[in-house]
Design an enzyme around this catalytic site. Sequence first.
Site, PDB file in Angstrom:
ATOM      1  N   HIS A 133       0.819  -1.006   0.030  1.00  0.00           N
ATOM      2  CA  HIS A 133      -0.032  -0.039  -0.001  1.00  0.00           C
ATOM      3  C   HIS A 133       0.889   1.281   0.018  1.00  0.00           C
ATOM      4  O   HIS A 133       0.980   1.673   0.821  1.00  0.00           O
ATOM      5  CB  HIS A 133      -0.949  -0.052   1.064  1.00  0.00           C
ATOM      6  CG  HIS A 133      -1.872  -1.130   1.102  1.00  0.00           C
ATOM      7  ND1 HIS A 133      -3.297  -1.191   0.679  1.00  0.00           N
ATOM      8  CD2 HIS A 133      -1.539  -2.631   1.585  1.00  0.00           C
ATOM      9  CE1 HIS A 133      -3.587  -2.327   0.724  1.00  0.00           C
ATOM     10  NE2 HIS A 133      -2.786  -3.286   1.221  1.00  0.00           N
TER      11      HIS A 133
ATOM     12  N   HIS B 141      -1.959   3.175  -5.247  1.00  0.00           N
ATOM     13  CA  HIS B 141      -1.881   1.785  -5.116  1.00  0.00           C
ATOM     14  C   HIS B 141      -3.703   1.409  -5.105  1.00  0.00           C
ATOM     15  O   HIS B 141      -4.390   2.272  -4.887  1.00  0.00           O
ATOM     16  CB  HIS B 141      -1.347   1.391  -4.169  1.00  0.00           C
ATOM     17  CG  HIS B 141      -2.008   1.706  -2.754  1.00  0.00           C
ATOM     18  ND1 HIS B 141      -1.692   2.835  -2.051  1.00  0.00           N
ATOM     19  CD2 HIS B 141      -2.909   0.958  -1.853  1.00  0.00           C
ATOM     20  CE1 HIS B 141      -2.096   2.834  -0.882  1.00  0.00           C
ATOM     21  NE2 HIS B 141      -3.086   1.938  -0.991  1.00  0.00           N
TER      22      HIS B 141
ATOM     23  N   ASP C  88      -6.473  -0.778  -3.264  1.00  0.00           N
ATOM     24  CA  ASP C  88      -6.885  -1.722  -2.077  1.00  0.00           C
ATOM     25  C   ASP C  88      -7.705  -2.970  -2.558  1.00  0.00           C
ATOM     26  O   ASP C  88      -8.781  -2.604  -3.344  1.00  0.00           O
ATOM     27  CB  ASP C  88      -7.730  -0.644  -0.972  1.00  0.00           C
ATOM     28  CG  ASP C  88      -6.755   0.167  -0.268  1.00  0.00           C
ATOM     29  OD1 ASP C  88      -5.693   0.082  -0.211  1.00  0.00           O
ATOM     30  OD2 ASP C  88      -7.479   0.948   0.388  1.00  0.00           O
TER      31      ASP C  88
ATOM     32  N   HIS D  31      -7.921  -6.713   2.079  1.00  0.00           N
ATOM     33  CA  HIS D  31      -7.061  -5.813   2.973  1.00  0.00           C
ATOM     34  C   HIS D  31      -7.883  -5.385   4.316  1.00  0.00           C
ATOM     35  O   HIS D  31      -7.125  -5.145   5.027  1.00  0.00           O
ATOM     36  CB  HIS D  31      -6.889  -4.443   2.133  1.00  0.00           C
ATOM     37  CG  HIS D  31      -6.270  -3.320   2.875  1.00  0.00           C
ATOM     38  ND1 HIS D  31      -5.259  -3.514   3.699  1.00  0.00           N
ATOM     39  CD2 HIS D  31      -6.664  -1.973   2.737  1.00  0.00           C
ATOM     40  CE1 HIS D  31      -4.872  -2.458   4.082  1.00  0.00           C
ATOM     41  NE2 HIS D  31      -5.559  -1.347   3.756  1.00  0.00           N
TER      42      HIS D  31
ATOM     43  N   HIS E 258     -12.928   2.007   4.003  1.00  0.00           N
ATOM     44  CA  HIS E 258     -12.435   0.512   3.909  1.00  0.00           C
ATOM     45  C   HIS E 258     -13.507  -0.392   4.189  1.00  0.00           C
ATOM     46  O   HIS E 258     -13.580  -1.506   3.520  1.00  0.00           O
ATOM     47  CB  HIS E 258     -11.087   0.407   4.613  1.00  0.00           C
ATOM     48  CG  HIS E 258      -9.839   1.167   4.586  1.00  0.00           C
ATOM     49  ND1 HIS E 258      -9.602   2.292   4.689  1.00  0.00           N
ATOM     50  CD2 HIS E 258      -9.008   0.605   3.553  1.00  0.00           C
ATOM     51  CE1 HIS E 258      -8.396   2.656   3.947  1.00  0.00           C
ATOM     52  NE2 HIS E 258      -7.997   1.656   3.568  1.00  0.00           N
TER      53      HIS E 258
HETATM   54 MN    MN Z   1      -4.079   0.843   0.821  1.00  0.00          MN
END
Ligand code: MN
Length: 268
Positions: A79, A83, A85, A89, A218
């Site tokens: 990361h 980049h 994800d 992750h 996330h």
């Molecule tokens: Mn990341």
Amino acid sequence: MEVSAVNDVSQAGLASLLADLATGRTEVVDLTTPLSAATPTLELPEPFANLIDFSLEEVSAYNAPGPYWKHHNIHTGEHIGTHVDAPIHWATGQDGKDVAQIDPARLIGPAVVLDMTAEAAADPDFLVDIHHIRAWESEHGPLPEGGWLLVRTGWDERSQDRGLFLNTDDEGRAHSPGLTVECAQWIGEKSPLSGIGVETVGIDAGSAAGQQPPFPAHHYLLGNDKYGLTSLRNLAKLPPVGAALIVAPLPIVGGTGSPARVLALVAA
Ligand code: MN
């Protein structure tokens, strides 16, 4: 239409794109931050463990270890810099895809740009909410199926200065823009997107450890097979609608992410 006619139309479209690229009617815009030992990377507070920075290790350089060639080992976290994800992750995506398993067709698609530069300039902790996306849609139409929402905040101007980019205060708290919990949940669970792209070091706000759930971008995107792109730049060169995005992470088997080249095709 018969199959052959459909194939002819598809072939004509591809030929037209290639001709436009050759003549410059379609421009390639590089959204990738150059990758070097100076590339700013996320700094998690104690007691969490951090990834290593990117570095090159010389193995030979037209010398005794390799008289006719130069090559390096690369050392890097997954990361780092611009980049991707991948779902695994995050805890919410742990049963999902690694970066090598992402369908390449999900990595190419329409890109739309939400310009929050003024808001982020006024407040580095600015959070994009659903109403910002609704306002954008009322002007430009619905978010595209299989598309990428690129959030422009002007943060790319800070990308060559680690201090400005991470924007951490004396108490160790980072201040950079991101998404509200409600917006992250909507994008993850309801939107037609393949993912989002941001100019900051991660897809969540600097303040996201204090959101509930923590790190909602996330949490909700990677838990719903949607992907994240970070440390983008040159979003100012893209129109709000109409660019095509090409995201090219390395197919690291078991990888939770990968540095990526991210290119946009734009009508010149
Ligand atoms: Mn990341």
